[in-house]
Design a protein around this motif. Structure first.
Motif, short mmCIF file in Angstrom:
data_model
loop_
_atom_site.label_atom_id
_atom_site.label_comp_id
_atom_site.label_asym_id
_atom_site.label_seq_id
_atom_site.Cartn_x
_atom_site.Cartn_y
_atom_site.Cartn_z
N ILE A 9 0.95 -3.62 -10.15
CA ILE A 9 2.18 -4.28 -10.60
C ILE A 9 2.52 -5.55 -9.82
O ILE A 9 3.45 -6.25 -10.18
CB ILE A 9 3.39 -3.32 -10.58
N THR A 10 1.79 -5.83 -8.74
CA THR A 10 2.04 -7.07 -8.01
C THR A 10 0.77 -7.92 -8.05
O THR A 10 -0.33 -7.40 -8.22
CB THR A 10 2.43 -6.82 -6.54
N ASN A 11 0.94 -9.21 -7.87
CA ASN A 11 -0.21 -10.10 -7.86
C ASN A 11 -0.95 -10.09 -6.53
O ASN A 11 -2.11 -10.48 -6.46
CB ASN A 11 0.22 -11.54 -8.19
N TYR A 12 -0.28 -9.66 -5.48
CA TYR A 12 -0.90 -9.65 -4.15
C TYR A 12 -0.40 -8.44 -3.38
O TYR A 12 0.77 -8.34 -3.02
CB TYR A 12 -0.53 -10.93 -3.38
N THR A 13 -1.31 -7.50 -3.14
CA THR A 13 -1.00 -6.31 -2.34
C THR A 13 -2.10 -6.15 -1.32
O THR A 13 -3.28 -6.28 -1.66
CB THR A 13 -0.92 -5.05 -3.22
N SER A 14 -1.74 -5.87 -0.09
CA SER A 14 -2.76 -5.61 0.92
C SER A 14 -2.44 -4.29 1.61
O SER A 14 -1.33 -3.77 1.51
CB SER A 14 -2.86 -6.76 1.92
N LEU A 15 -3.43 -3.77 2.29
CA LEU A 15 -3.36 -2.43 2.87
C LEU A 15 -3.90 -2.46 4.29
O LEU A 15 -4.91 -3.12 4.55
CB LEU A 15 -4.21 -1.48 2.01
N VAL A 16 -3.24 -1.76 5.17
CA VAL A 16 -3.78 -1.50 6.51
C VAL A 16 -3.70 0.00 6.74
O VAL A 16 -2.63 0.59 6.64
CB VAL A 16 -3.02 -2.26 7.62
N SER A 17 -4.86 0.59 6.99
CA SER A 17 -4.94 2.03 7.22
C SER A 17 -6.21 2.34 7.99
O SER A 17 -7.17 1.56 7.98
CB SER A 17 -4.95 2.78 5.88
N VAL A 18 -6.21 3.47 8.66
CA VAL A 18 -7.39 3.94 9.38
C VAL A 18 -8.04 5.04 8.55
O VAL A 18 -7.35 5.89 7.98
CB VAL A 18 -7.03 4.48 10.78
N VAL A 19 -9.36 4.99 8.45
CA VAL A 19 -10.09 6.02 7.72
C VAL A 19 -11.31 6.43 8.55
O VAL A 19 -11.89 5.60 9.27
CB VAL A 19 -10.53 5.51 6.31
N ASN A 20 -11.65 7.69 8.49
CA ASN A 20 -12.82 8.18 9.19
C ASN A 20 -14.06 7.49 8.63
O ASN A 20 -14.26 7.45 7.42
CB ASN A 20 -12.93 9.70 9.04
N SER A 21 -14.90 6.93 9.49
CA SER A 21 -16.05 6.15 9.04
C SER A 21 -17.07 6.99 8.28
O SER A 21 -17.70 6.50 7.33
CB SER A 21 -16.71 5.42 10.21
N ASP A 22 -17.23 8.27 8.63
CA ASP A 22 -18.15 9.13 7.88
C ASP A 22 -17.61 9.39 6.47
O ASP A 22 -18.37 9.41 5.50
CB ASP A 22 -18.37 10.46 8.61
N LEU A 23 -16.32 9.59 6.36
CA LEU A 23 -15.69 9.79 5.05
C LEU A 23 -15.85 8.53 4.20
O LEU A 23 -16.16 8.59 3.02
CB LEU A 23 -14.21 10.14 5.22
N TYR A 24 -15.63 7.38 4.83
CA TYR A 24 -15.73 6.09 4.13
C TYR A 24 -17.12 5.87 3.54
O TYR A 24 -17.27 5.36 2.45
CB TYR A 24 -15.39 4.95 5.09
N SER A 25 -18.15 6.28 4.27
CA SER A 25 -19.52 6.05 3.80
C SER A 25 -20.06 7.20 2.93
O SER A 25 -21.13 7.07 2.35
CB SER A 25 -20.45 5.80 4.98
N ASN A 26 -19.32 8.30 2.81
CA ASN A 26 -19.74 9.43 1.99
C ASN A 26 -19.67 9.02 0.51
O ASN A 26 -18.63 8.59 0.03
CB ASN A 26 -18.80 10.61 2.26
N LYS A 27 -20.78 9.16 -0.21
CA LYS A 27 -20.81 8.65 -1.59
C LYS A 27 -19.86 9.40 -2.53
O LYS A 27 -19.44 8.86 -3.54
CB LYS A 27 -22.22 8.58 -2.14
N THR A 28 -19.46 10.61 -2.19
CA THR A 28 -18.49 11.34 -3.01
C THR A 28 -17.13 10.63 -2.99
O THR A 28 -16.44 10.59 -4.00
CB THR A 28 -18.31 12.78 -2.49
N TYR A 29 -16.77 10.08 -1.86
CA TYR A 29 -15.44 9.49 -1.68
C TYR A 29 -15.44 7.97 -1.70
O TYR A 29 -14.39 7.35 -1.85
CB TYR A 29 -14.82 9.97 -0.37
N LYS A 30 -16.60 7.34 -1.56
CA LYS A 30 -16.70 5.89 -1.38
C LYS A 30 -15.98 5.10 -2.47
O LYS A 30 -15.32 4.11 -2.20
CB LYS A 30 -18.16 5.47 -1.30
N LYS A 31 -16.07 5.54 -3.73
CA LYS A 31 -15.44 4.79 -4.82
C LYS A 31 -13.92 4.73 -4.70
O LYS A 31 -13.28 3.83 -5.22
CB LYS A 31 -15.86 5.35 -6.18
N LEU A 32 -13.32 5.68 -3.97
CA LEU A 32 -11.87 5.66 -3.77
C LEU A 32 -11.44 4.49 -2.90
O LEU A 32 -10.29 4.06 -2.94
CB LEU A 32 -11.39 6.96 -3.12
N PHE A 33 -12.36 3.97 -2.10
CA PHE A 33 -12.03 2.91 -1.16
C PHE A 33 -12.33 1.51 -1.70
O PHE A 33 -12.07 0.52 -1.02
CB PHE A 33 -12.78 3.12 0.16
#
Length: 174
Positions: free
Chosen positions: A87-111
């Motif tokens: 709904i906005t033209n510019y949105t940014s995010l700052v968050s910490v995520v576990n690096s193993d979770l981030y690279s897990n192909k099951t969850y990767k598309k969520l990021f």
């Protein structure tokens, strides 16, 4: 929400909003679209496992179910970020995520398109899994499994967050 409110398909919501706000709803949405929004928070994965209960196992006195389907969705600040991005033209995010979770192909598309995620080996993944049973239009929660513990930032994680925030916070309106 986005279908009914911002698509104006729900006439009752639209008329109620017009009563609350003196401006026209479209004007309010146009103003919101122009805002540069920064969201900060915890990255959570919501996992929904739909089952069909078959009874109680006679040997162990536990519920026996057949797994029907599984949905994995962004939760926490990821859900807010994805909604606001729509709904906005510019949105940014700052968050910490576990690096193993981030690279897990099951969850990767969520990021995908989630800029400014800080990957950390030490940060515990936050996954909230709900086991649900559907009965027509009704959904019954059978069990919730949480795969996380209380997270505390390491000094390194804290420095990463503060560094990232100092770079982008001034570029945002909200």
């Amino acid at each position: 929400i986005s279908e009914n409110l911002f698509g104006f398909k729900d006439k009752i919501i639209k008329s109620n909003l017009k009563k609350i706000y003196s401006s026209d709803v479209e004007d309010i949405i146009a103003k919101i679209k122009k805002l540069k929004v920064l969201v900060i928070g915890e990255t959570i994965i919501d996992k929904y496992v739909y089952v069909e209960a078959r009874g109680v196992s006679p040997k162990s006195n536990t519920l026996s179910c057949i797994k029907k389907k599984e949905l994995i969705m962004p939760g926490g600040i990821l859900a807010s970020y994805k909604f606001l991005s729509a709904i906005t033209n510019y949105t940014s995010l700052v968050s910490v995520v576990n690096s193993d979770l981030y690279s897990n192909k099951t969850y990767k598309k969520l990021f995908e398109n989630s800029l400014n995620l800080i990957k950390s080996k030490s940060y515990t993944p936050i996954i909230k899994e709900r086991v649900l049973e559907e009965h027509g239009n009704r959904i019954r929660k059978i069990l919730t499994l949480n795969t996380y513990k209380e997270n505390t930032f390491t000094k390194e994680d804290e420095k990463s967050v503060l560094k990232r925030l100092s770079k982008i916070i001034k570029k945002n309106d909200l």
